[in-house]
Design an enzyme around this catalytic site. Sequence first.
Site, PDB file in Angstrom:
ATOM      1  N   LYS A   1      42.096  56.917  45.326  1.00  0.00           N
ATOM      2  CA  LYS A   1      42.820  56.361  46.379  1.00  0.00           C
ATOM      3  C   LYS A   1      43.767  57.143  47.122  1.00  0.00           C
ATOM      4  CE  LYS A   1      42.431  52.124  43.636  1.00  0.00           C
ATOM      5  NZ  LYS A   1      41.878  51.075  44.801  1.00  0.00           N
TER       6      LYS A   1
ATOM      7  N   ARG B   1      33.938  46.239  38.388  1.00  0.00           N
ATOM      8  CA  ARG B   1      32.711  45.579  37.920  1.00  0.00           C
ATOM      9  C   ARG B   1      32.134  46.377  36.980  1.00  0.00           C
ATOM     10  NH1 ARG B   1      31.237  46.309  44.331  1.00  0.00           N
ATOM     11  NH2 ARG B   1      33.656  45.968  44.429  1.00  0.00           N
TER      12      ARG B   1
HETATM   13  N1  BES Z   1      41.643  47.369  41.698  1.00  0.00           N
HETATM   14  C1  BES Z   1      40.931  47.385  42.971  1.00  0.00           C
HETATM   15  C2  BES Z   1      41.152  46.332  43.884  1.00  0.00           C
HETATM   16  C3  BES Z   1      42.401  46.182  44.329  1.00  0.00           C
HETATM   17  C4  BES Z   1      42.764  46.705  45.424  1.00  0.00           C
HETATM   18  C5  BES Z   1      43.168  45.253  43.914  1.00  0.00           C
HETATM   19  C6  BES Z   1      44.103  46.817  46.056  1.00  0.00           C
HETATM   20  C7  BES Z   1      44.587  44.934  44.478  1.00  0.00           C
HETATM   21  C8  BES Z   1      45.066  45.893  45.538  1.00  0.00           C
HETATM   22  C9  BES Z   1      39.601  47.934  42.591  1.00  0.00           C
HETATM   23  O1  BES Z   1      39.201  48.564  41.727  1.00  0.00           O
HETATM   24  C10 BES Z   1      38.851  48.651  43.975  1.00  0.00           C
HETATM   25  O2  BES Z   1      39.194  49.726  44.232  1.00  0.00           O
HETATM   26  N2  BES Z   1      37.990  47.983  44.791  1.00  0.00           N
HETATM   27  C11 BES Z   1      37.504  48.678  46.062  1.00  0.00           C
HETATM   28  C12 BES Z   1      36.227  48.293  46.022  1.00  0.00           C
HETATM   29  C13 BES Z   1      35.622  49.209  47.174  1.00  0.00           C
HETATM   30  C14 BES Z   1      35.448  50.466  46.682  1.00  0.00           C
HETATM   31  C15 BES Z   1      34.058  48.542  47.250  1.00  0.00           C
HETATM   32  C16 BES Z   1      38.475  48.121  47.043  1.00  0.00           C
HETATM   33  O3  BES Z   1      38.671  46.873  47.247  1.00  0.00           O
HETATM   34  O4  BES Z   1      38.563  48.837  48.046  1.00  0.00           O
HETATM   35 MN    MN Z   2      39.182  50.527  42.131  1.00  0.00          MN
END
Ligand code: BES
Ligand code: MN
Length: 496
Positions: free
Chosen positions: A280, A354
């Site tokens: 990230k 997931r």
């Molecule tokens: N924990 C994150 C989702 C999230 C992002 C929660 C920002 C709260 C605030 C999750 O693990 C994630 O990174 N999801 C990705 C999925 C994508 C790679 C398909 C996302 O939402 O960008």
């Molecule tokens: Mn994530």
Amino acid sequence: MQINVANRLPRTTDNACQLLFLFADGRLKGAARKIDKESDGQLKALYANGDFKGEKAETLLLHAMPGTTASRILLVGLGERKTFSANVWRASSKAASKAVLATPATQLISDSLNTISDETLSAADLAEQLACDLINSAYVFDLHPRRDTPSSPALEECVLSVDRSQLEETATAVQRGTSTATGMHLTRDLGNLAPNICTPSYLAERAEALATEHASLTTTIVDEEAMEAMGMGAFLAVSRGSQQAGKLIVMEHQGQKRAGKPIVLVGKGVTFDTGGISIKPSESMDEMKYDMCGAASVFGVMHAVASLQLPLNVIGIVAAAENMPDGNAARPGDVVTSLSGQSIEILNTDAEGRLVLCDALTYAERFKPDTVIDMATLTGACIIALGHVASAVLGNHQETIDALVAAGERSGDRCWSLPLWDDYQTQLDSNFADMANIGGRPAGTITAACFLSRFATQFNWAHLDIAGIAWTSGKDKGASGRPVPLLMNYLFNRLD
Ligand code: BES
Ligand code: MN
Ligand code: ZN
């Protein structure tokens, strides 16, 4: 803080606050009428000169008033009587709680509830919300060492007086509100703890401590070795990049004598989500310590359920892992086999929630659940869809979805349903495995749920995406304690 229910106002201690809830029409009843009379119409005068209008969530603190032994009274507006609703009550109840807790009062008394209850909102309904707000608003996070430890509010005792006929019902409601808020405190503490402290092993220890605290609870910890032996390849693909060992934590509340089918709650417990190799951006990455708020909500609900001794069988499963980049971390392109036997091509290591949840869902099958509800800070897309107001709810059982939407409406901790149509499933097609772990940018919250649905085929299931509501950013940064009120209301409705 102790909240008691009585059928008349108690004699006050010498540092009390009396709460008066008042409508915009200025008609005074009960204690308000008495205070107005003995003060030669001071309350009426406040309305007349516009110092107090009785608007929703308006508050005004008055000192040394005649007609009461309390050293201060707090007026709280409720808006117009004809537009009064549960929503208005929540706003006013929260405002009242904040205002009282900002004073040095150690005791709070009120006999206003009966004067404002109607057919849709009983004194008990009002008391449940107020008890929850008072305790929840008194929350202070003090688990990190600091030179200046933040101090807790002074309030020690609250007495809510209602008609004799409502005593029993209101006392039960206050217990429910109190336990919900106490559960939220635990959820908020776990969410707020630094990710170097709140690791999967720490969560496992807290689960064991909870079982020691409550006779109805038993905790079982499944470690990585046991997961390996079982074949939880999806969960382990997330955990293997971290120095912290992943844990599958199972908390069982036996609240029914007969072996009733359990309600199983599953929580995403990613104690820190760096994204892994699909790392990230660093801005606000600290907030990914909240990626275990689904798990924290399972803890909060289990604590509340056990405190209330709810006559339901409830099982909490927490999938706790840390998502880190490392020489041993999963790579984009890796193919792993889940506990269900289905293979998964990991195209993005940041879609890790997931992966830990799918194995936890398969694990839940062994409990032959009545219903499974999972909670997860799963997708950023959910924040785009619903903002910071509602959770998204999706699932394979309309009755459970409807029950969750209704429980959200009643508690003010709302969720809104998104479609889980088959049309979205093809976005998960993979050339190299049974499915990919991402479905592209369109409908990100739905395709995440589509992924989970493939592991929730053996039971009634609903999924809550809580990414937008589990915490607040900015100046009031911190865990919110949601969706504990939503889940508690769902469970109360399952009882009533
Ligand atoms: N924990 C994150 C989702 C999230 C992002 C929660 C920002 C709260 C605030 C999750 O693990 C994630 O990174 N999801 C990705 C999925 C994508 C790679 C398909 C996302 O939402 O960008
Ligand atoms: Mn994530
Ligand atoms: Zn995550």
